[in-house]
Design a protein around this motif. Structure first.
Motif, PDB file in Angstrom:
ATOM      1  N   CYS A   1      41.495  18.438  43.562  1.00 38.77           N
ATOM      2  CA  CYS A   1      40.165  19.024  43.481  1.00 38.77           C
ATOM      3  C   CYS A   1      39.657  18.908  42.043  1.00 38.77           C
ATOM      4  O   CYS A   1      40.255  19.437  41.121  1.00 38.77           O
ATOM      5  CB  CYS A   1      40.222  20.479  43.913  1.00 38.77           C
TER       6      CYS A   1
ATOM      7  N   GLY B   1      35.161  11.099  46.303  1.00 39.01           N
ATOM      8  CA  GLY B   1      33.817  11.626  46.536  1.00 39.01           C
ATOM      9  C   GLY B   1      33.883  13.077  46.987  1.00 39.01           C
ATOM     10  O   GLY B   1      34.887  13.757  46.808  1.00 39.01           O
ATOM     11  N   TRP B   2      32.804  13.547  47.585  1.00 35.20           N
ATOM     12  CA  TRP B   2      32.714  14.942  48.027  1.00 35.20           C
ATOM     13  C   TRP B   2      33.201  15.070  49.460  1.00 35.20           C
ATOM     14  O   TRP B   2      32.896  14.232  50.307  1.00 35.20           O
ATOM     15  CB  TRP B   2      31.268  15.425  47.937  1.00 35.20           C
TER      16      TRP B   2
ATOM     17  N   GLU C   1      36.200  19.468  41.371  1.00 36.19           N
ATOM     18  CA  GLU C   1      35.041  20.357  41.240  1.00 36.19           C
ATOM     19  C   GLU C   1      34.782  21.020  42.589  1.00 36.19           C
ATOM     20  O   GLU C   1      35.062  20.443  43.631  1.00 36.19           O
ATOM     21  CB  GLU C   1      33.828  19.511  40.830  1.00 36.19           C
TER      22      GLU C   1
ATOM     23  N   GLY D   1      27.812  15.650  50.123  1.00 39.82           N
ATOM     24  CA  GLY D   1      26.842  16.423  50.835  1.00 39.82           C
ATOM     25  C   GLY D   1      26.366  15.713  52.076  1.00 39.82           C
ATOM     26  O   GLY D   1      26.703  14.558  52.326  1.00 39.82           O
TER      27      GLY D   1
ATOM     28  N   TRP E   1      31.943  22.730  49.168  1.00 41.02           N
ATOM     29  CA  TRP E   1      32.218  21.304  48.993  1.00 41.02           C
ATOM     30  C   TRP E   1      33.215  21.121  47.861  1.00 41.02           C
ATOM     31  O   TRP E   1      33.195  21.860  46.882  1.00 41.02           O
ATOM     32  CB  TRP E   1      30.929  20.553  48.655  1.00 41.02           C
ATOM     33  N   ILE E   2      34.100  20.139  48.002  1.00 40.84           N
ATOM     34  CA  ILE E   2      35.100  19.838  46.985  1.00 40.84           C
ATOM     35  C   ILE E   2      34.943  18.371  46.583  1.00 40.84           C
ATOM     36  O   ILE E   2      34.877  17.492  47.445  1.00 40.84           O
ATOM     37  CB  ILE E   2      36.526  20.066  47.524  1.00 40.84           C
ATOM     38  N   ARG E   3      34.898  18.133  45.270  1.00 41.55           N
ATOM     39  CA  ARG E   3      34.845  16.739  44.793  1.00 41.55           C
ATOM     40  C   ARG E   3      36.266  16.291  44.519  1.00 41.55           C
ATOM     41  O   ARG E   3      37.004  16.922  43.776  1.00 41.55           O
ATOM     42  CB  ARG E   3      33.992  16.601  43.534  1.00 41.55           C
TER      43      ARG E   3
ATOM     44  N   LYS F   1      31.700  23.122  44.757  1.00 37.39           N
ATOM     45  CA  LYS F   1      30.278  23.491  44.788  1.00 37.39           C
ATOM     46  C   LYS F   1      30.036  24.322  46.040  1.00 37.39           C
ATOM     47  O   LYS F   1      30.439  23.938  47.139  1.00 37.39           O
ATOM     48  CB  LYS F   1      29.403  22.243  44.812  1.00 37.39           C
TER      49      LYS F   1
END
Length: 65
Positions: free
Chosen positions: A35, A52-53, A37, A1, A46-48, A39
């Protein structure tokens, strides 16, 4: 983020470092990522990934397709 500091080259995983030829902490164009996760916050996506993100879509601009 956006409230987090960028990890930079040192914060990338060993595999990600192979895809950052100029060592600026950003993955090179056409790098495939895993990927873990997704969000969605408002209109932003956003892709984790293991490092990291990352922003996939942020402020009306695509970073991952």
């Amino acid at each position: 983020g956006t409230s987090y500091s960028p990890v930079g080259y040192a914060g990338l995983t060993a595999n990600a470092k192979k895809h950052d030829k100029d060592k600026d902490g950003c993955l090179d164009i056409n790098t495939k990522v895993t990927c873990q996760e997704v969000k969605i916050t408002g209109a932003n996506v956003w892709i984790r990934i293991p490092s990291g993100w990352i922003a996939a879509y942020y402020n009306k601009k695509y970073y991952v397709k």
